[in-house]
Write a protein that holds these residues in place. Sequence first.
Motif, PDB file in Angstrom:
ATOM      1  N   ILE A  24       0.847  -1.197   0.000  1.00 16.28           N
ATOM      2  CA  ILE A  24       0.000   0.000   0.000  1.00 16.28           C
ATOM      3  C   ILE A  24       0.881   1.244   0.000  1.00 16.28           C
ATOM      4  CG2 ILE A  24      -1.727   1.310   1.289  1.00 16.28           C
ATOM      5  CD1 ILE A  24      -2.750  -1.469   2.330  1.00 16.28           C
ATOM      6  N   ASP A  25       1.924   1.237   0.828  1.00 17.23           N
ATOM      7  CA  ASP A  25       2.873   2.359   0.834  1.00 17.23           C
ATOM      8  C   ASP A  25       3.428   2.599  -0.563  1.00 17.23           C
ATOM      9  OD1 ASP A  25       2.600   2.534   3.614  1.00 17.23           O
ATOM     10  OD2 ASP A  25       4.622   1.810   4.053  1.00 17.23           O
ATOM     11  N   VAL A  32       1.468   9.310  -5.881  1.00 16.59           N
ATOM     12  CA  VAL A  32       1.561  10.698  -5.413  1.00 16.59           C
ATOM     13  C   VAL A  32       2.864  11.360  -5.853  1.00 16.59           C
ATOM     14  CG1 VAL A  32       2.661  10.496  -3.131  1.00 16.59           C
ATOM     15  CG2 VAL A  32       0.817  12.137  -3.472  1.00 16.59           C
ATOM     16  N   ASN A  33       3.877  10.594  -6.164  1.00 19.30           N
ATOM     17  CA  ASN A  33       5.202  11.136  -6.462  1.00 19.30           C
ATOM     18  C   ASN A  33       5.202  12.251  -7.519  1.00 19.30           C
ATOM     19  OD1 ASN A  33       8.067  11.168  -6.014  1.00 19.30           O
ATOM     20  ND2 ASN A  33       8.240  10.209  -8.023  1.00 19.30           N
ATOM     21  N   PRO A  34       4.505  12.102  -8.647  1.00 19.60           N
ATOM     22  CA  PRO A  34       4.548  13.191  -9.636  1.00 19.60           C
ATOM     23  C   PRO A  34       3.715  14.422  -9.240  1.00 19.60           C
ATOM     24  CG  PRO A  34       3.249  11.346 -10.467  1.00 19.60           C
ATOM     25  CD  PRO A  34       3.821  10.925  -9.148  1.00 19.60           C
ATOM     26  N   LEU A  35       2.946  14.315  -8.197  1.00 14.97           N
ATOM     27  CA  LEU A  35       2.040  15.393  -7.786  1.00 14.97           C
ATOM     28  C   LEU A  35       2.653  16.136  -6.600  1.00 14.97           C
ATOM     29  CD1 LEU A  35      -1.218  13.299  -8.082  1.00 14.97           C
ATOM     30  CD2 LEU A  35      -0.165  14.762  -9.823  1.00 14.97           C
ATOM     31  N   LYS A  36       3.421  17.136  -6.882  1.00 15.19           N
ATOM     32  CA  LYS A  36       4.245  17.807  -5.868  1.00 15.19           C
ATOM     33  C   LYS A  36       3.441  18.579  -4.827  1.00 15.19           C
ATOM     34  CE  LYS A  36       7.799  16.223  -7.933  1.00 15.19           C
ATOM     35  NZ  LYS A  36       8.044  14.854  -7.655  1.00 15.19           N
ATOM     36  N   SER A  37       2.146  18.786  -5.031  1.00 14.73           N
ATOM     37  CA  SER A  37       1.334  19.538  -4.068  1.00 14.73           C
ATOM     38  C   SER A  37       0.673  18.645  -3.023  1.00 14.73           C
ATOM     39  CB  SER A  37       0.246  20.334  -4.799  1.00 14.73           C
ATOM     40  OG  SER A  37       0.838  21.295  -5.629  1.00 14.73           O
ATOM     41  N   LEU A  38       0.816  17.322  -3.156  1.00 15.54           N
ATOM     42  CA  LEU A  38       0.166  16.400  -2.222  1.00 15.54           C
ATOM     43  C   LEU A  38       1.191  15.649  -1.385  1.00 15.54           C
ATOM     44  CD1 LEU A  38      -2.604  14.839  -4.503  1.00 15.54           C
ATOM     45  CD2 LEU A  38      -2.828  16.718  -2.866  1.00 15.54           C
ATOM     46  N   LYS A  39       0.740  15.228  -0.211  1.00 14.85           N
ATOM     47  CA  LYS A  39       1.595  14.512   0.728  1.00 14.85           C
ATOM     48  C   LYS A  39       0.782  13.400   1.388  1.00 14.85           C
ATOM     49  CE  LYS A  39       4.632  15.622   4.634  1.00 14.85           C
ATOM     50  NZ  LYS A  39       5.139  16.756   5.433  1.00 14.85           N
ATOM     51  N   ILE A  40       1.428  12.305   1.719  1.00 16.44           N
ATOM     52  CA  ILE A  40       0.794  11.177   2.398  1.00 16.44           C
ATOM     53  C   ILE A  40       1.109  11.267   3.891  1.00 16.44           C
ATOM     54  CG2 ILE A  40       0.715   8.669   2.626  1.00 16.44           C
ATOM     55  CD1 ILE A  40       1.706   8.578  -0.338  1.00 16.44           C
ATOM     56  N   ILE A  59      -4.364  11.689   2.393  1.00 19.43           N
ATOM     57  CA  ILE A  59      -3.733  12.483   1.348  1.00 19.43           C
ATOM     58  C   ILE A  59      -4.190  13.912   1.578  1.00 19.43           C
ATOM     59  CG2 ILE A  59      -3.407  12.826  -1.126  1.00 19.43           C
ATOM     60  CD1 ILE A  59      -2.508  10.027   0.015  1.00 19.43           C
ATOM     61  N   ALA A  60      -3.224  14.798   1.715  1.00 20.57           N
ATOM     62  CA  ALA A  60      -3.523  16.202   1.979  1.00 20.57           C
ATOM     63  C   ALA A  60      -2.486  17.062   1.254  1.00 20.57           C
ATOM     64  CB  ALA A  60      -3.492  16.476   3.480  1.00 20.57           C
ATOM     65  N   GLU A  61      -2.665  18.351   1.380  1.00 25.41           N
ATOM     66  CA  GLU A  61      -1.724  19.284   0.771  1.00 25.41           C
ATOM     67  C   GLU A  61      -0.344  19.097   1.402  1.00 25.41           C
ATOM     68  OE1 GLU A  61      -1.452  24.030  -0.285  1.00 25.41           O
ATOM     69  OE2 GLU A  61      -3.012  23.322   1.073  1.00 25.41           O
ATOM     70  N   VAL A 150      -7.543   9.503  -8.915  1.00 30.84           N
ATOM     71  CA  VAL A 150      -8.172   9.948  -7.671  1.00 30.84           C
ATOM     72  C   VAL A 150      -7.302  11.009  -6.998  1.00 30.84           C
ATOM     73  CG1 VAL A 150      -8.940   9.223  -5.372  1.00 30.84           C
ATOM     74  CG2 VAL A 150      -9.490   7.822  -7.360  1.00 30.84           C
ATOM     75  N   PHE A 151      -5.984  10.814  -6.988  1.00 32.88           N
ATOM     76  CA  PHE A 151      -5.096  11.828  -6.421  1.00 32.88           C
ATOM     77  C   PHE A 151      -5.235  13.145  -7.184  1.00 32.88           C
ATOM     78  CE2 PHE A 151      -1.607   9.102  -4.184  1.00 32.88           C
ATOM     79  CZ  PHE A 151      -2.584   8.480  -3.436  1.00 32.88           C
ATOM     80  N   ARG A 152      -5.390  13.070  -8.485  1.00 30.02           N
ATOM     81  CA  ARG A 152      -5.573  14.298  -9.290  1.00 30.02           C
ATOM     82  C   ARG A 152      -6.908  14.982  -8.964  1.00 30.02           C
ATOM     83  NH1 ARG A 152      -2.117  15.291 -13.487  1.00 30.02           N
ATOM     84  NH2 ARG A 152      -0.444  13.783 -13.684  1.00 30.02           N
ATOM     85  N   GLN A 153      -7.913  14.204  -8.618  1.00 33.76           N
ATOM     86  CA  GLN A 153      -9.172  14.806  -8.174  1.00 33.76           C
ATOM     87  C   GLN A 153      -8.946  15.594  -6.882  1.00 33.76           C
ATOM     88  OE1 GLN A 153     -12.094  14.722 -10.130  1.00 33.76           O
ATOM     89  NE2 GLN A 153     -10.427  13.995 -11.423  1.00 33.76           N
ATOM     90  N   CYS A 154      -8.070  15.086  -6.033  1.00 28.18           N
ATOM     91  CA  CYS A 154      -7.706  15.806  -4.816  1.00 28.18           C
ATOM     92  C   CYS A 154      -7.036  17.131  -5.162  1.00 28.18           C
ATOM     93  CB  CYS A 154      -6.771  14.967  -3.948  1.00 28.18           C
ATOM     94  SG  CYS A 154      -7.516  13.449  -3.328  1.00 28.18           S
ATOM     95  N   LEU A 155      -6.197  17.118  -6.198  1.00 29.46           N
ATOM     96  CA  LEU A 155      -5.568  18.367  -6.637  1.00 29.46           C
ATOM     97  C   LEU A 155      -6.604  19.377  -7.104  1.00 29.46           C
ATOM     98  CD1 LEU A 155      -2.385  17.307  -8.630  1.00 29.46           C
ATOM     99  CD2 LEU A 155      -2.491  18.519  -6.466  1.00 29.46           C
ATOM    100  N   LEU A 156      -7.636  18.893  -7.786  1.00 31.46           N
ATOM    101  CA  LEU A 156      -8.702  19.808  -8.212  1.00 31.46           C
ATOM    102  C   LEU A 156      -9.363  20.441  -6.999  1.00 31.46           C
ATOM    103  CD1 LEU A 156     -10.320  17.758 -11.117  1.00 31.46           C
ATOM    104  CD2 LEU A 156      -8.866  19.785 -11.309  1.00 31.46           C
ATOM    105  N   ASN A 157      -9.579  19.661  -5.954  1.00 29.44           N
ATOM    106  CA  ASN A 157     -10.139  20.199  -4.709  1.00 29.44           C
ATOM    107  C   ASN A 157      -9.215  21.237  -4.091  1.00 29.44           C
ATOM    108  OD1 ASN A 157     -12.427  18.640  -4.865  1.00 29.44           O
ATOM    109  ND2 ASN A 157     -11.734  17.122  -3.395  1.00 29.44           N
TER     110      ASN A 157
END
Length: 165
Positions: A24-25, A32-40, A59-61, A150-157
């Motif tokens: 899972i990790d 999430v790695n390519p999405l620099k605005s998100l953190k686990i 998953i948050a900013e 789904v992570f990209r949907q978080c970015l939209l939020n």
Amino acid sequence: MTRLERLRKNFDLRSYEKSKELLIDAYCEEAVNPLKSLKIWKGAAISSDRAKGNSDYLIAERRDYLERLYLYVLEPKKDDFEKGLAQCLVEMYVCQWQNIRDSSKVDGFDVVTNAKTWQFYKLDVNGIVYESRPYTSDDPDQLLGVLNYVFRQCLLNLGTNELER
């Protein structure tokens, strides 16, 4: 070679709960790695007006502190997806409650997984819950694609322009 490939080659990933957590990790890290605005965040405390607990994964900013919550990833105990769904609904409610409290009405997302099967959920701003079909780690590229979506949907939020980069 990706972390997932190294894990599959070097570890027994079927026999123990800790092995599932490694997978899972790795899936979450890869997505999430390519999405620099998100953190686990693992094991973070969450609460609302009616519920309190600790998350398996959030998953948050990407910040030094938790603020707005976008996605929960839940590992069901003893692979009990029915109980996992119940916990998932509570977590999505907490996420939405915290975001509304902070003047941000956004969809909430959750994933229930035992590292083999992944079930995705969405709680929209009107209180309607959507459920995906189950995805499996037998097709890691497809699973990573869905997780990344789904992570990209978080970015939209989050309202970031990162998707345009």
